[in-house]
Write a protein that holds these residues in place. Structure first.
Motif, mmCIF file in Angstrom:
data_model
loop_
_atom_site.group_PDB
_atom_site.id
_atom_site.type_symbol
_atom_site.label_atom_id
_atom_site.label_comp_id
_atom_site.label_asym_id
_atom_site.label_seq_id
_atom_site.Cartn_x
_atom_site.Cartn_y
_atom_site.Cartn_z
ATOM 1 N N ALA A 24 0.821 -1.107 -0.137
ATOM 2 C CA ALA A 24 0.062 -0.033 -0.161
ATOM 3 C C ALA A 24 1.100 1.308 0.109
ATOM 4 O O ALA A 24 0.640 2.324 -0.645
ATOM 5 C CB ALA A 24 -0.905 -0.219 1.183
ATOM 6 N N ALA A 25 2.117 1.338 0.701
ATOM 7 C CA ALA A 25 2.881 2.263 0.710
ATOM 8 C C ALA A 25 3.788 2.443 -0.599
ATOM 9 O O ALA A 25 3.861 3.547 -0.882
ATOM 10 C CB ALA A 25 3.859 2.309 1.899
ATOM 11 N N VAL A 245 -7.365 -12.931 2.437
ATOM 12 C CA VAL A 245 -8.129 -11.683 2.304
ATOM 13 C C VAL A 245 -9.166 -12.110 1.226
ATOM 14 O O VAL A 245 -8.904 -12.505 -0.070
ATOM 15 C CB VAL A 245 -7.306 -10.676 1.531
ATOM 16 C CG1 VAL A 245 -8.156 -9.483 1.281
ATOM 17 C CG2 VAL A 245 -6.358 -10.330 2.677
ATOM 18 N N ALA A 246 -10.505 -12.087 1.687
ATOM 19 C CA ALA A 246 -11.848 -12.695 0.413
ATOM 20 C C ALA A 246 -11.610 -12.236 -0.710
ATOM 21 O O ALA A 246 -11.927 -12.743 -1.852
ATOM 22 C CB ALA A 246 -12.959 -12.608 1.547
ATOM 23 N N GLU A 247 -11.515 -10.796 -0.703
ATOM 24 C CA GLU A 247 -11.773 -10.093 -2.102
ATOM 25 C C GLU A 247 -10.342 -10.427 -2.962
ATOM 26 O O GLU A 247 -10.419 -10.277 -4.242
ATOM 27 C CB GLU A 247 -11.734 -8.541 -1.710
ATOM 28 C CG GLU A 247 -12.671 -7.722 -1.325
ATOM 29 C CD GLU A 247 -12.493 -7.830 0.331
ATOM 30 O OE1 GLU A 247 -13.067 -7.005 1.057
ATOM 31 O OE2 GLU A 247 -11.740 -9.024 0.893
ATOM 32 N N GLN A 262 -7.299 2.865 1.184
ATOM 33 C CA GLN A 262 -8.824 2.439 1.531
ATOM 34 C C GLN A 262 -8.784 0.873 1.971
ATOM 35 O O GLN A 262 -9.864 0.752 2.606
ATOM 36 C CB GLN A 262 -9.810 2.988 0.555
ATOM 37 C CG GLN A 262 -9.903 2.135 -0.613
ATOM 38 C CD GLN A 262 -8.888 2.255 -1.969
ATOM 39 O OE1 GLN A 262 -8.102 3.244 -1.632
ATOM 40 N NE2 GLN A 262 -8.977 1.726 -3.004
ATOM 41 N N ASP A 263 -7.891 -0.078 1.586
ATOM 42 C CA ASP A 263 -8.315 -1.429 1.610
ATOM 43 C C ASP A 263 -7.430 -1.779 3.059
ATOM 44 O O ASP A 263 -7.671 -3.087 3.408
ATOM 45 C CB ASP A 263 -7.693 -2.269 0.378
ATOM 46 C CG ASP A 263 -8.430 -1.894 -0.778
ATOM 47 O OD1 ASP A 263 -9.449 -1.958 -0.892
ATOM 48 O OD2 ASP A 263 -7.950 -1.819 -1.789
ATOM 49 N N VAL A 264 -6.566 -1.134 3.457
ATOM 50 C CA VAL A 264 -5.513 -1.640 4.477
ATOM 51 C C VAL A 264 -6.390 -2.037 5.532
ATOM 52 O O VAL A 264 -5.949 -3.316 5.850
ATOM 53 C CB VAL A 264 -4.548 -0.663 4.786
ATOM 54 C CG1 VAL A 264 -3.756 -1.205 5.551
ATOM 55 C CG2 VAL A 264 -3.466 -0.225 3.356
ATOM 56 N N PHE A 267 -8.376 -5.456 5.120
ATOM 57 C CA PHE A 267 -7.404 -6.438 4.513
ATOM 58 C C PHE A 267 -6.696 -6.958 5.830
ATOM 59 O O PHE A 267 -6.622 -8.085 6.035
ATOM 60 C CB PHE A 267 -6.490 -6.274 3.542
ATOM 61 C CG PHE A 267 -6.986 -6.158 2.113
ATOM 62 C CD1 PHE A 267 -8.452 -6.146 1.805
ATOM 63 C CD2 PHE A 267 -6.142 -5.843 0.918
ATOM 64 C CE1 PHE A 267 -9.019 -5.933 0.600
ATOM 65 C CE2 PHE A 267 -6.991 -5.753 -0.365
ATOM 66 C CZ PHE A 267 -8.174 -5.847 -0.488
ATOM 67 N N ILE A 268 -6.049 -6.100 6.602
ATOM 68 C CA ILE A 268 -5.390 -6.555 7.952
ATOM 69 C C ILE A 268 -6.462 -7.169 8.638
ATOM 70 O O ILE A 268 -6.134 -8.189 9.487
ATOM 71 C CB ILE A 268 -4.736 -5.362 8.334
ATOM 72 C CG1 ILE A 268 -3.540 -4.962 7.652
ATOM 73 C CG2 ILE A 268 -4.235 -5.579 10.048
ATOM 74 C CD1 ILE A 268 -2.904 -3.726 8.076
ATOM 75 N N ALA A 269 -7.588 -6.443 8.735
ATOM 76 C CA ALA A 269 -8.724 -7.234 9.903
ATOM 77 C C ALA A 269 -9.257 -8.549 9.655
ATOM 78 O O ALA A 269 -9.122 -9.366 10.403
ATOM 79 C CB ALA A 269 -9.845 -6.271 9.797
ATOM 80 N N GLN A 270 -9.077 -8.850 8.365
ATOM 81 C CA GLN A 270 -9.594 -10.343 7.625
ATOM 82 C C GLN A 270 -8.355 -11.142 8.065
ATOM 83 O O GLN A 270 -8.453 -12.337 8.259
ATOM 84 C CB GLN A 270 -9.701 -10.401 6.227
ATOM 85 C CG GLN A 270 -10.928 -9.439 5.618
ATOM 86 C CD GLN A 270 -11.358 -9.762 4.424
ATOM 87 O OE1 GLN A 270 -11.342 -10.451 3.752
ATOM 88 N NE2 GLN A 270 -11.639 -8.670 3.616
ATOM 89 N N VAL A 271 -6.822 -10.725 7.936
ATOM 90 C CA VAL A 271 -5.710 -11.493 8.160
ATOM 91 C C VAL A 271 -5.627 -11.861 9.592
ATOM 92 O O VAL A 271 -5.496 -12.992 9.996
ATOM 93 C CB VAL A 271 -4.579 -10.787 7.623
ATOM 94 C CG1 VAL A 271 -3.323 -11.295 8.188
ATOM 95 C CG2 VAL A 271 -4.581 -10.625 6.039
#
Length: 279
Positions: A24-25, A245-247, A262-264, A267-271
């Protein structure tokens, strides 16, 4: 360093989070394969490889050749979490002047790199040369290489596979990231590679298969590898591109796409949730 299965799963979670944050960075790079290989890299660096992060050129270290250089984010994250350099440096991924370029390059003096990577199909030949040299020198270290399944469509892979089988290089372990996807779609539609195990066996390789996103199965596979002699070893690791990550999971369009800012958090919560569900 030998961590418990639970500790390895947690380390894989940390590495996945670092992959997401660094990409992301960077604003560019390859997310899908990097997430899918996190469990393999974790098991290698925290259980299987004989290495010293504070002495990267230690003569007796096992060698790791990353043939699929585009999954550099998970490679760098694993090196950082293993102590080769600070995890803070991961945020410099793909930046001008960084040691962590989009594909690994030894001219940037990145600790832990054995070779540069970029053009697919070359890594098995490099590993072959290293393994032959080790045999010639009566050295005890092993040579590992990591490959994409789409990469196996390259002819040079099979030339190296034939030579490794002929020379019975049992100090050589290849790992195939068998997620069945490549940049243009499913491997079996782009250029069919099955029956893969039978092909490798015909080249005199000992074939092992596992769920490449199960730490337990990966550990079991490496136990079998250590118990086999007289042949080069290959692990066909059946992984899910984007695992965690489901997406992203099993969607080839994420082959070379980074997460947006906006995904970070999502995605981290899913991991994290995936880790807690499997612990």
């Amino acid at each position: 360093m030998n961590l418990s299965e639970r500790q390895l799963r947690q380390k894989a979670m940390d590495i996945r989070i670092s992959v997401i944050e660094s990409l992301a960075a960077a604003g560019s790079g390859h997310l899908g394969g990097s997430l899918g290989l996190a469990d393999i890299f974790t098991t290698l660096y925290f259980n299987e490889l004989n290495h010293e992060s504070q002495n990267p050129k230690w003569a007796n270290r096992d060698r790791l050749v990353l043939s699929i250089g585009h999954v550099a984010p998970v490679f760098y994250a694993s090196l950082a979490h293993a102590g080769y350099f600070s995890t803070a440096e991961l945020k410099t991924l793909r930046k001008l002047g960084s040691r962590l370029q989009g594909h690994p390059a030894t001219d940037h003096q990145t600790p832990g790199l054995e070779t540069s990577a970029g053009s697919l199909g070359q890594g098995l030949s490099i590993a072959l040369g290293m393994a032959l040299a080790a045999k010639h020198d009566h050295a005890k270290h092993r040579v590992f290489s990591i490959h994409g399944d789409g990469e196996l469509q390259e002819g040079s892979i099979w030339e190296a596979a034939m030579a490794a089988g002929y020379y019975k290089l049992d100090n050589m372990v290849a790992i195939v990231d068998r997620n069945r996807l490549q940049i243009d779609g499913p491997t079996e539609k782009v250029m069919k590679i099955e029956p893969l195990a039978e092909k490798l066996e015909a080249f005199n390789w000992q074939v092992h298969e596992c769920n490449g996103n199960s730490i337990h199965e990966i550990l079991s596979c490496f136990t079998k590898v250590r118990a086999t002699t007289g042949k080069p070893q290959v692990i066909i690791a059946n992984t899910r591109m984007g695992a965690g990550v489901a997406e992203v999971e099993n969607d080839y369009t994420w082959h070379g796409k980074p997460p947006g800012q906006q995904d970070v958090d999502n995605f981290i919560a899913q991991v994290k949730q995936s880790y807690h569900e499997n612990s």
